[in-house]
Design an enzyme around this catalytic site. Structure first.
Site, mmCIF file in Angstrom:
data_model
loop_
_atom_site.group_PDB
_atom_site.id
_atom_site.type_symbol
_atom_site.label_atom_id
_atom_site.label_comp_id
_atom_site.label_asym_id
_atom_site.label_seq_id
_atom_site.Cartn_x
_atom_site.Cartn_y
_atom_site.Cartn_z
ATOM 1 N N ASN A 34 -33.247 -16.514 -16.837
ATOM 2 C CA ASN A 34 -34.407 -15.795 -16.298
ATOM 3 C C ASN A 34 -35.074 -15.023 -17.422
ATOM 4 O O ASN A 34 -34.624 -15.051 -18.563
ATOM 5 C CB ASN A 34 -33.992 -14.889 -15.123
ATOM 6 C CG ASN A 34 -33.045 -13.795 -15.545
ATOM 7 O OD1 ASN A 34 -33.372 -12.953 -16.369
ATOM 8 N ND2 ASN A 34 -31.832 -13.821 -14.999
ATOM 9 N N ARG A 35 -36.162 -14.332 -17.119
ATOM 10 C CA ARG A 35 -37.022 -13.751 -18.151
ATOM 11 C C ARG A 35 -36.564 -12.403 -18.681
ATOM 12 O O ARG A 35 -37.275 -11.782 -19.461
ATOM 13 C CB ARG A 35 -38.447 -13.609 -17.621
ATOM 14 C CG ARG A 35 -39.121 -14.915 -17.330
ATOM 15 C CD ARG A 35 -40.600 -14.699 -17.011
ATOM 16 N NE ARG A 35 -41.238 -15.943 -16.627
ATOM 17 C CZ ARG A 35 -41.653 -16.869 -17.495
ATOM 18 N NH1 ARG A 35 -41.514 -16.659 -18.796
ATOM 19 N NH2 ARG A 35 -42.210 -17.971 -17.070
#
Ligand code: CTP
Ligand code: CA
Length: 222
Positions: A34-35
């Site tokens: 994820n970011r």
């Protein structure tokens, strides 16, 4: 009790921090991510150490320098993060900043080849590290979670605080450029209500939160 010196109000306290994403392997060479950059969590670990706390930082895969005086434990998956958190207890407070992957897949033991049938990614839920900690036998006195939301930020964070039995939730509006960015817009959700902070550099969010944690632990020494 004798008060700790004002500049190091967290001296003698152990604070556990999680930060960064987790990576969930698909096969030996691929993963789901994820970011999360880990920056907000690392800044919080640094701010807590500046206030004198013994900080254990359980970090997912990020390329950030360890803040001075912080004891860092590197992990990759959510399962590894859960185990590292359990092993780091007891703690006086915990700040769960990590963007833990919600799901893992049953990883293939060998690299999946392009010529194979495209793999179906069957996702299974990961353990909730924050909820487990907040409801466990070794619950830290102060448990702080984060909530990354793109809409109805305060409403969803308030529900998360109650559902997970955290003391505080720092609600993070991730609809903008927060990921990897230098600034953050947060709301502090507690049993007493909601405090909306102005947009601040991540280091300033970290300092303000660390000050609040110190005040909570020092004012309520039991
Ligand atoms: N968290 C955790 N373990 C998980 C998932 C989340 O400890 N498996 C923690 C995060 O570190 C954060 C808080 O729970 O402190 C909220 O994470 P978030 O992803 O916002 O909440 P979820 O409960 O996973 O809900 P959703 O992603 O659906 O919004
Ligand atoms: Ca989640």
């Amino acid at each position: 009790a004798m008060l700790a010196p004002r500049e190091r109000p967290l001296a003698g306290r152990h604070v556990l921090v999680t930060a960064g994403p987790t990576h969930e392997p698909i096969d030996p060479v691929r993963y789901i991510a994820n970011r999360s950059s880990g920056r907000q969590g690392f800044a919080i670990a640094a701010a807590l150490a500046d206030l004198g706390a013994a900080v254990t930082l359980v970090a997912g895969p990020v390329t950030l320098a360890t803040p001075p005086g912080v004891h860092r434990i590197d992990v990759v998956t959510a399962a590894e993060m859960a185990a590292a958190v359990a092993a780091a207890l007891p703690a006086d407070a915990a700040v769960m900043v990590a963007a833990v992957a919600d799901w893992h897949v049953a990883a293939a033991p060998q690299k999946v080849k392009k010529g194979d049938k495209p793999p179906a990614l069957v996702l299974a839920e990961n353990p909730d590290i924050l909820a487990t900690l907040a409801q466990g036998l070794q619950r830290p006195r102060l448990v702080v979670g984060f909530a990354a939301e793109t809409e109805r930020v305060v409403e969803q964070a308030t529900a998360k605080r109650i559902r997970k039995r955290a003391d505080w939730i720092v609600a993070n509006d991730v609809s903008g450029d927060v990921f990897g960015g230098e600034a953050n817009t947060v709301h502090l959700v507690t049993a007493d209500g909601v405090e909306s902070w102005e947009r601040l550099p991540k280091a300033a969010v970290a300092r303000r939160l660390a000050d609040r944690i110190a005040a909570a632990l020092v004012l309520d020494p039991f």
